[in-house]
Each structure stands twice: as structure tokens, then as C-alpha cells.
Design an enzyme around this catalytic site. Sequence first.
Site, short mmCIF file in Angstrom:
data_model
loop_
_atom_site.label_atom_id
_atom_site.label_comp_id
_atom_site.label_asym_id
_atom_site.label_seq_id
_atom_site.Cartn_x
_atom_site.Cartn_y
_atom_site.Cartn_z
CE LYS A 1 -1.57 1.54 4.07
NZ LYS A 1 -1.41 2.61 4.61
CG ASN A 2 2.11 2.74 3.36
OD1 ASN A 2 1.15 2.94 3.22
ND2 ASN A 2 2.57 2.37 4.98
NE ARG B 1 -2.20 11.78 8.26
CZ ARG B 1 -1.68 12.86 8.88
NH1 ARG B 1 -3.35 12.93 8.93
NH2 ARG B 1 -1.39 13.76 8.93
CB CYS C 1 -4.66 10.14 12.39
SG CYS C 1 -4.10 8.48 12.27
NE ARG D 1 0.16 9.92 10.27
CZ ARG D 1 -0.65 8.51 9.83
NH1 ARG D 1 -0.98 7.89 10.32
NH2 ARG D 1 0.72 8.23 8.67
CG ASP E 1 3.98 1.05 9.90
OD1 ASP E 1 3.83 1.36 8.42
OD2 ASP E 1 2.92 1.91 10.09
NE ARG F 1 -6.95 3.82 5.31
CZ ARG F 1 -6.57 5.49 6.57
NH1 ARG F 1 -6.61 5.39 7.29
NH2 ARG F 1 -5.95 6.27 5.95
#
Length: 423
Positions: free
Chosen positions: A22-23, A94, A118, A123, A306, A398
Amino acid sequence: MDKLIIEGGNRLIGTTHASGAKNAVLPLMAATLLAPGEHTLTNVPDLKDIETFKKLLKFMGCKVRTNKKKKTVVIDSTNVKKFEAPYELVKTMRASILVLGPLVARFKKARVSLPGGCAIGARPINLHLMGLKLMGAEIKIEHGYIDITAEKLHGAQIHFDQPTVTGTENLMLAAVYAVGTTTLENAAMEPEIVELAKALEKMGAKVTGAGTDTIKITGNGELKTFKHKVISDRIEAGTLMIASAITRGNVLIEDCPTEHLAPLIAKLREAGTIIKEEEGGTRVIGDWPVLSTDIKTHPHPGFPTDMQAQMMTMMCVANGLSVITENIFENRYMHVAELKRMGAKIKIDGRNAIVKGVGRLSGAQLMATDLRASASLVLAGLVADGRTEISRIYHLDRGYERLEEKLKALGANIKRVKTSEKF
Ligand code: EPZ
């Protein structure tokens, strides 16, 4: 709203794989704004955050074609007409802030909603804006929006107070059209940064040092389209590793990005997990008792924030005391209250969480609060006595592509159900 129902106690056995990262996809999608024409991304996971980013690009005027079966997304930014990221979209994701750099670089202006706070922390994006100002952008913030203009960005020497992943990415995306060379110092070193650099080079930009703390980007005139295969998601792979480790499982993770997971692998081995490379993948064998160990999160190549929540779940059933220190985000312990409802013994002291391992967790009704907290609750449900129900799993969707299906294929007793409010 969906929820997950898990009956704990099954060992995970079999073969699985991580989907695309995802990132890594999100900054690559932002990069398509830099040049007209069709850009192609492959190995793209089917995730909510990626659907949100597609909505944002379409809102701007991009054409987006998806082939879910082939996991391919084609994005054409030729006809971008709106240079805005509205609040309604930014508030749900975001990472929309990543359009700021490419929009001001190619179209000389952008209007992006300030991402609010968040669940895991404030952040701020001050470092993104500091860098763009140094490159010559005019920035105004009012009514919750960032209005940015720049006739022509110029190269600059930018030093980040602290490494920022999307801050580094945003400025890389801006610098490719700046006149001269931009140097990013104390830059983030995550693998996703390296992937963005590879894509920008395919477009014709000159980028050196990605993956180190100093990155140099030189504008090189017009850029062209690119095609890029998204790397495996190291955080999903790490989550699957812990799923095997914590259930005394024996799981082969195909194409596991072990080169991006060194700190996690080291910690899992300290906790007694057997991890070995095999033909076609990485085998993760869980042994009991799970041994306690201490974790400190740091920017890459340190232990990834994470993976903190997922590792905490494992330490909840370890045979001793573990101290977990979350150095990146100031509020990334939302999973603690939920784990304690399952019988976990955890005490928070500032940035530290002191975890006293217990023999067994007990299944309970839980509520997901953020993406990685959700994953930690799923892991807890896999080993808890009895039934665990996790609501608000839109947080999980997500960043994980049908995680329950992957776990069920490995033998977990887990299912997704639609819920209607009881009261
Ligand atoms: C990225 O977020 C990831 N998201 C996050 O993953 C990840 O947790 C985080 O990096 C850290 O690794 C994406 O890549 C889309 P940061 P990002 O800027 O870029 C402070 C997930 O679970 N900071 O590296 O927003 C900030 O407050 C998500 O997939 C400033 O002070 O994180 C934090 O304390 C969650 N000012 C620290 O730096 C700034 O201008 C690191 O944040 C920017 C950041």
C-alpha cells in the site's frame, strides 16, 4: 458495517503471500500526475486507500482504468483540470497530501485540504511545507486548506528535523521539475522511497541516494510515462509471519520481502520463532513458549512502527516481561485497551508499554481503532480462548487485502459477517 468473528486455537499451516505494498502504491499513483499519458502500475492490491486515491485522481480529471483480476491500474493524467484535493477525500486518507508536490511542480499551483489529526497522532506536515517553501513555493493556509503556488520551483538544500516518509516522497515529487538540484538530508530510507526513486528515474528524472539519508534529485526537463511493478507489502508479510509464529504454525510465505524485514526477523528469532529461507519463500515456524523480548520503533532500517501493535500481541502471550517503546507516533497504543479486555497485562508509561505475558488470552467483543491496531486484534483472536468479534474492520480493509481469506486458507477459524445494529 462488517465485523470479523474468530474462534481461537487453530495452528496456521500452509503457503501464503503478501500482496503489493500500500505504502509503495500511493506515492507511485501521485507520480502519475507529473507527466501526461498512460502510466501503468502492476501488482496493485485491492485496498480501500487505493480506491480513495483513485477517486481523488479522477476528481482532478485523470482517467483511471483498473483490471482487478490482473491487479493492474492504468492512470492517464493528460487532462488534469482541477488542482485540488478536497477535505471529503483527504479526511479519509491523509496520504492524499502526496498530490501537493506533483501538482505544484507540473501545474504551478495546488489547493489541498490540511490533513487533520489521526487516531495514532497529530501527524503534522510542517516538514513537507518547509521543503516546498525552500524550493520557492508561496504557501497560504486558511479555512483548513493549503493554497500553494510556484511560477517555477528551484533546487534547494533541505534538512528534515526528523525523517518523514511522505515528506521525503512529496519533495522528491516536487524536485523533479525544479531548476537545479535538490538535496534532501536526514531523508526517510524506507523501501517505498527507493521504489518511488526507481519510477522517477524511469520517467527521466535524475535521482541518487534513495535508501540512504541523503537523496539528490535533479530536474531534467519534461518527464515521460512509466510502468512499474509494486513491491510486496513488508508490513503485511510481517503480520503473516507473526500469525504463524503466535499460533505455533508452519507457514511458507512466498516471495517474502525479507530484505526489508531484518529488524522484525531478528526480534521474532529472539522470541523463539524459526525463520528459514526455502525454495520460493520464507518458512516461519512458531514454537512455544514464546519468549519475551523488547521492541523500540525507529525509522527504517529500525524496527517499523507499523509492526509495533502486531508484535505487542505476540508479547502478550510470551513467557515474561517485554518493554515496547513507540518512538514515532505519540498515540499508537489504541490497541492496548482492547487487548486488555482479552486479559492482556499491559501498562503504559509515556512512550513505553510494559507487557507481562499471560498464558492465554480470552476471546471478547472488540473494536478496531486504526489500521495496524486492527491487525493486532485479529492476531489476538487467533490465539485466544473462544470467540472474538472485531467491529469497525473498515480500518483493516484500508491496508490488508481480504486478510481473513488468507488466514482461513491457512486453517484459521475466521469469517467476515455483515452486521446490523442490535440496539
Ligand atoms: C508513513 O506515514 C506511512 N504511511 C505510515 O504508515 C507509517 O507509519 C509512517 O510513514 C512511519 O513509518 C504512508 O506511507 C502512506 P512520517 P507518514 O511523516 O509519512 C512526524 C500505515 O499503517 N512528522 O514518516 O505520515 C510525524 O508526526 C501507515 O500504513 C512531523 O513532525 O509518517 C511522526 O511522528 C500509518 N512533521 C514522524 O514524523 C512532518 O511534516 C514520522 O512521520 C511530517 C512528519
